[in-house]
Scaffold this motif. Structure first.
Motif, mmCIF file in Angstrom:
data_model
loop_
_atom_site.group_PDB
_atom_site.id
_atom_site.type_symbol
_atom_site.label_atom_id
_atom_site.label_comp_id
_atom_site.label_asym_id
_atom_site.label_seq_id
_atom_site.Cartn_x
_atom_site.Cartn_y
_atom_site.Cartn_z
ATOM 1 N N LYS A 82 0.839 -1.196 0.000
ATOM 2 C CA LYS A 82 0.000 0.000 0.000
ATOM 3 C C LYS A 82 0.877 1.251 0.000
ATOM 4 O O LYS A 82 2.013 1.239 0.503
ATOM 5 C CB LYS A 82 -0.913 0.013 1.233
ATOM 6 C CG LYS A 82 -2.017 -1.034 1.188
ATOM 7 C CD LYS A 82 -3.109 -0.604 0.214
ATOM 8 C CE LYS A 82 -4.359 -1.434 0.381
ATOM 9 N NZ LYS A 82 -5.471 -0.915 -0.438
ATOM 10 N N TYR A 83 0.314 2.356 -0.521
ATOM 11 C CA TYR A 83 1.081 3.586 -0.710
ATOM 12 C C TYR A 83 0.362 4.796 -0.116
ATOM 13 O O TYR A 83 -0.873 4.865 -0.105
ATOM 14 C CB TYR A 83 1.313 3.845 -2.202
ATOM 15 C CG TYR A 83 2.216 2.841 -2.861
ATOM 16 C CD1 TYR A 83 3.583 3.074 -3.008
ATOM 17 C CD2 TYR A 83 1.705 1.636 -3.337
ATOM 18 C CE1 TYR A 83 4.407 2.148 -3.613
ATOM 19 C CE2 TYR A 83 2.519 0.700 -3.944
ATOM 20 C CZ TYR A 83 3.880 0.963 -4.075
ATOM 21 O OH TYR A 83 4.695 0.040 -4.665
ATOM 22 N N PHE A 84 1.174 5.728 0.358
ATOM 23 C CA PHE A 84 0.681 7.049 0.745
ATOM 24 C C PHE A 84 0.894 7.951 -0.464
ATOM 25 O O PHE A 84 2.030 8.087 -0.947
ATOM 26 C CB PHE A 84 1.446 7.571 1.951
ATOM 27 C CG PHE A 84 1.058 8.964 2.378
ATOM 28 C CD1 PHE A 84 -0.112 9.193 3.067
ATOM 29 C CD2 PHE A 84 1.876 10.052 2.080
ATOM 30 C CE1 PHE A 84 -0.462 10.471 3.458
ATOM 31 C CE2 PHE A 84 1.529 11.334 2.464
ATOM 32 C CZ PHE A 84 0.350 11.540 3.161
ATOM 33 N N ALA A 85 -0.164 8.565 -0.976
ATOM 34 C CA ALA A 85 -0.092 9.394 -2.185
ATOM 35 C C ALA A 85 -0.061 10.864 -1.797
ATOM 36 O O ALA A 85 -0.875 11.323 -0.995
ATOM 37 C CB ALA A 85 -1.284 9.115 -3.091
ATOM 38 N N ALA A 116 -3.238 3.202 -3.192
ATOM 39 C CA ALA A 116 -3.103 4.216 -2.135
ATOM 40 C C ALA A 116 -4.048 3.909 -0.979
ATOM 41 O O ALA A 116 -5.206 3.544 -1.196
ATOM 42 C CB ALA A 116 -3.399 5.598 -2.691
ATOM 43 N N PHE A 117 -3.552 4.068 0.258
ATOM 44 C CA PHE A 117 -4.410 3.932 1.427
ATOM 45 C C PHE A 117 -4.807 5.300 1.996
ATOM 46 O O PHE A 117 -5.721 5.394 2.809
ATOM 47 C CB PHE A 117 -3.730 3.092 2.517
ATOM 48 C CG PHE A 117 -2.482 3.703 3.100
ATOM 49 C CD1 PHE A 117 -2.550 4.618 4.149
ATOM 50 C CD2 PHE A 117 -1.235 3.348 2.609
ATOM 51 C CE1 PHE A 117 -1.396 5.169 4.687
ATOM 52 C CE2 PHE A 117 -0.081 3.897 3.145
ATOM 53 C CZ PHE A 117 -0.160 4.809 4.185
ATOM 54 N N ALA A 118 -4.115 6.364 1.561
ATOM 55 C CA ALA A 118 -4.436 7.721 2.009
ATOM 56 C C ALA A 118 -3.841 8.701 1.008
ATOM 57 O O ALA A 118 -2.919 8.368 0.260
ATOM 58 C CB ALA A 118 -3.892 7.989 3.408
ATOM 59 N N VAL A 119 -4.390 9.912 1.009
ATOM 60 C CA VAL A 119 -3.990 10.928 0.038
ATOM 61 C C VAL A 119 -3.778 12.254 0.746
ATOM 62 O O VAL A 119 -4.559 12.633 1.637
ATOM 63 C CB VAL A 119 -5.066 11.104 -1.065
ATOM 64 C CG1 VAL A 119 -4.610 12.136 -2.097
ATOM 65 C CG2 VAL A 119 -5.389 9.774 -1.731
ATOM 66 N N ALA A 372 -9.580 -1.125 6.974
ATOM 67 C CA ALA A 372 -8.163 -1.460 6.823
ATOM 68 C C ALA A 372 -7.346 -0.236 6.425
ATOM 69 O O ALA A 372 -6.244 -0.011 6.949
ATOM 70 C CB ALA A 372 -8.003 -2.569 5.791
ATOM 71 N N ASN A 373 -7.876 0.574 5.490
ATOM 72 C CA ASN A 373 -7.153 1.773 5.067
ATOM 73 C C ASN A 373 -7.032 2.780 6.195
ATOM 74 O O ASN A 373 -5.990 3.426 6.362
ATOM 75 C CB ASN A 373 -7.848 2.402 3.862
ATOM 76 C CG ASN A 373 -7.618 1.624 2.587
ATOM 77 O OD1 ASN A 373 -6.541 1.074 2.373
ATOM 78 N ND2 ASN A 373 -8.621 1.571 1.728
ATOM 79 N N THR A 374 -8.101 2.933 6.978
ATOM 80 C CA THR A 374 -8.062 3.858 8.110
ATOM 81 C C THR A 374 -7.034 3.415 9.139
ATOM 82 O O THR A 374 -6.271 4.227 9.672
ATOM 83 C CB THR A 374 -9.450 3.959 8.766
ATOM 84 O OG1 THR A 374 -10.398 4.444 7.809
ATOM 85 C CG2 THR A 374 -9.425 4.906 9.959
ATOM 86 N N ALA A 375 -6.990 2.115 9.422
ATOM 87 C CA ALA A 375 -6.015 1.592 10.381
ATOM 88 C C ALA A 375 -4.590 1.780 9.865
ATOM 89 O O ALA A 375 -3.685 2.149 10.619
ATOM 90 C CB ALA A 375 -6.290 0.113 10.643
ATOM 91 N N LEU A 376 -4.397 1.544 8.579
ATOM 92 C CA LEU A 376 -3.071 1.713 7.995
ATOM 93 C C LEU A 376 -2.648 3.181 8.011
ATOM 94 O O LEU A 376 -1.479 3.501 8.259
ATOM 95 C CB LEU A 376 -3.068 1.176 6.564
ATOM 96 C CG LEU A 376 -1.703 0.938 5.904
ATOM 97 C CD1 LEU A 376 -0.848 0.012 6.760
ATOM 98 C CD2 LEU A 376 -1.885 0.362 4.510
ATOM 99 N N TYR A 377 -3.600 4.062 7.786
ATOM 100 C CA TYR A 377 -3.321 5.499 7.819
ATOM 101 C C TYR A 377 -2.871 5.922 9.217
ATOM 102 O O TYR A 377 -1.894 6.668 9.371
ATOM 103 C CB TYR A 377 -4.570 6.261 7.388
ATOM 104 C CG TYR A 377 -4.463 7.762 7.494
ATOM 105 C CD1 TYR A 377 -3.476 8.473 6.825
ATOM 106 C CD2 TYR A 377 -5.370 8.486 8.267
ATOM 107 C CE1 TYR A 377 -3.384 9.848 6.915
ATOM 108 C CE2 TYR A 377 -5.288 9.864 8.360
ATOM 109 C CZ TYR A 377 -4.303 10.543 7.692
ATOM 110 O OH TYR A 377 -4.217 11.907 7.786
ATOM 111 N N LYS A 378 -3.547 5.446 10.243
ATOM 112 C CA LYS A 378 -3.160 5.773 11.621
ATOM 113 C C LYS A 378 -1.777 5.209 11.940
ATOM 114 O O LYS A 378 -0.955 5.869 12.590
ATOM 115 C CB LYS A 378 -4.200 5.238 12.601
ATOM 116 C CG LYS A 378 -5.540 5.960 12.535
ATOM 117 C CD LYS A 378 -6.535 5.378 13.530
ATOM 118 C CE LYS A 378 -7.867 6.114 13.468
ATOM 119 N NZ LYS A 378 -8.869 5.539 14.418
#
Length: 387
Positions: A82-85, A116-119, A372-378
């Motif tokens: 997963k990537y942070f964009a 992307a998991f967050a932008v 899952a994306n929210t958890a990864l973002y945190k």
């Protein structure tokens, strides 16, 4: 500064926009039509940030020309696919369009499909402006620039901030300061002004210091890549003296200088102030389209009385004017107006040019939908906080 694009016919406006990857020539052709774009949105910046994956994207209607574009930098989260964009000071879009979902929706779908998991985005409109006289009059113990009534509030920026908030986007760095990019910057307007106007806009102390440098025999010249090691040596001295650390290596500046100038000769310039054959100050400047930025400044601890930095800045402002720039962006300033704060000295110095403190809209982040994306973002935020 908002990038206003050509207004299409009514029936075309109602068509959905689509996002696709652009070739570098396609992307550069779009930037040629939008001279207000930040240098952080040029393809060369993706090559500077070589630890990030980069992609150039564009918004278009079916069968239509490109109407917006952006440089996307993606950083992989360790141990995942997963990537942070991140779109620094971008994308370049029509942010005055009240139908912001026409722009954000296709962007999010494209980036989610890319993993992307967050932008994070950095919309271009300004938020508030304070002229030099207003900012100076508002100084005092414990004071912040936000405590002072702004000279101007940008309607597009204020409306866009509300639209982003209602859609769940969060402003990075709190309400006073920035994060990766500075929230508050200092800009000297150039459009419609003569060199005499610029000289008159300097306060008495600045004009006196420029004259003092000239009388002392300070010479301002353009350097080359061979002078970057001396620039970096002076930068380390400046960091130690002024109590900050940019965390950049000499190799970083060498790569930046090479890559930006490969994209366009003269895009990044190194200015040197010499006195008695010695380099006393070195500043970098970047130019694209109708904009010019003073990026990084460095100076020696000795012979400061000959005012090499004032001489360099006056040379750089004149060169920016000669390039036809609309403004000379001196980049970040602190939000404090407290004269007892150490960081206030930088703002005080820049106020002397007679420009404006500009609060940009800042950077905004949002995780992709899904637990899952929210958890990864945190987890990613915690990871960055530990670095």
């Amino acid at each position: 500064m908002c990038a206003l694009l050509v207004t299409p016919a009514r029936q075309d406006q109602d068509q959905e926009l689509h996002v696709r990857t652009l070739s570098v020539p396609e992307y550069q052709a779009f930037l040629a039509r939008t001279p207000a774009a930040s240098f952080l949105q040029y393809p060369s910046w993706g090559r500077v940030k070589d630890l990030w994956r980069s992609e150039t994207i564009g918004w278009h209607r079916p069968g239509g020309q490109i109407e917006g574009a952006g440089l996307v930098l993606s950083r992989q989260f360790p141990g995942t696919r997963k990537y942070f964009a991140y779109l620094p000071e971008g994308p370049v879009a029509d942010w005055s369009d009240p139908r912001v979902d026409r722009w954000l929706g296709p962007l999010m779908r494209h980036l989610r499909a890319a993993g992307a998991f967050a932008v994070r985005i950095g919309p271009s409109p300004a938020y508030r402006r304070w002229d030099a006289a207003t900012a100076k009059a508002g100084t005092g113990p414990g004071r912040q620039i936000s405590d002072v009534l702004a000279t101007e509030v940008d309607a597009v920026g204020a409306a866009l901030a509300d639209r982003l908030r209602t859609r769940g986007w969060k402003r990075c760095g709190g309400e006073d300061d920035g994060d990766a990019q500075p929230r508050h910057v200092f800009r000297v307007p150039l459009a419609g002004r003569t060199l005499d106007d610029l000289w008159s806009g300097l306060n008495q102390e600045w004009r006196r210091n420029v004259r003092k440098a000239d009388k002392a025999g300070v010479e301002t010249v353009l350097g080359t890549s061979a002078d970057l090691p001396e620039f970096y040596r002076l930068l380390r001295i400046t960091e130690e003296r002024d109590g900050f650390r940019l965390g950049r290596s000499l190799a970083y500046y060498e790569q930046q200088y090479r890559v930006l100038n490969e994209e366009q000769p003269g895009r990044m310039r190194l200015y040197l102030a010499l006195h008695r054959g010695e380099i006393l100050a070195a500043h970098t400047m970047i130019s694209t389209g109708s904009r010019v930025w003073y990026q990084t400044g460095a100076s020696a601890d000795h012979r400061r009385e000959v005012r090499p930095s004032n001489a360099l800045q006056w040379r750089m402002m004149r060169d920016a004017h000669a390039l036809g720039a609309d403004e000379y962006d001196m980049r970040g300033v602190p939000s404090t107006l407290d004269p007892d704060e150490r960081s206030f000295g930088l703002l005080r110095w820049k106020l002397g040019t007679g420009g404006q403190v500009v609060e940009t809209l800042g950077e905004w982040e949002i995780p992709m939908d899904g637990v899952a994306n929210t958890a990864l973002y945190k987890a990613f935020q915690a990871y960055l906080a530990r670095r």
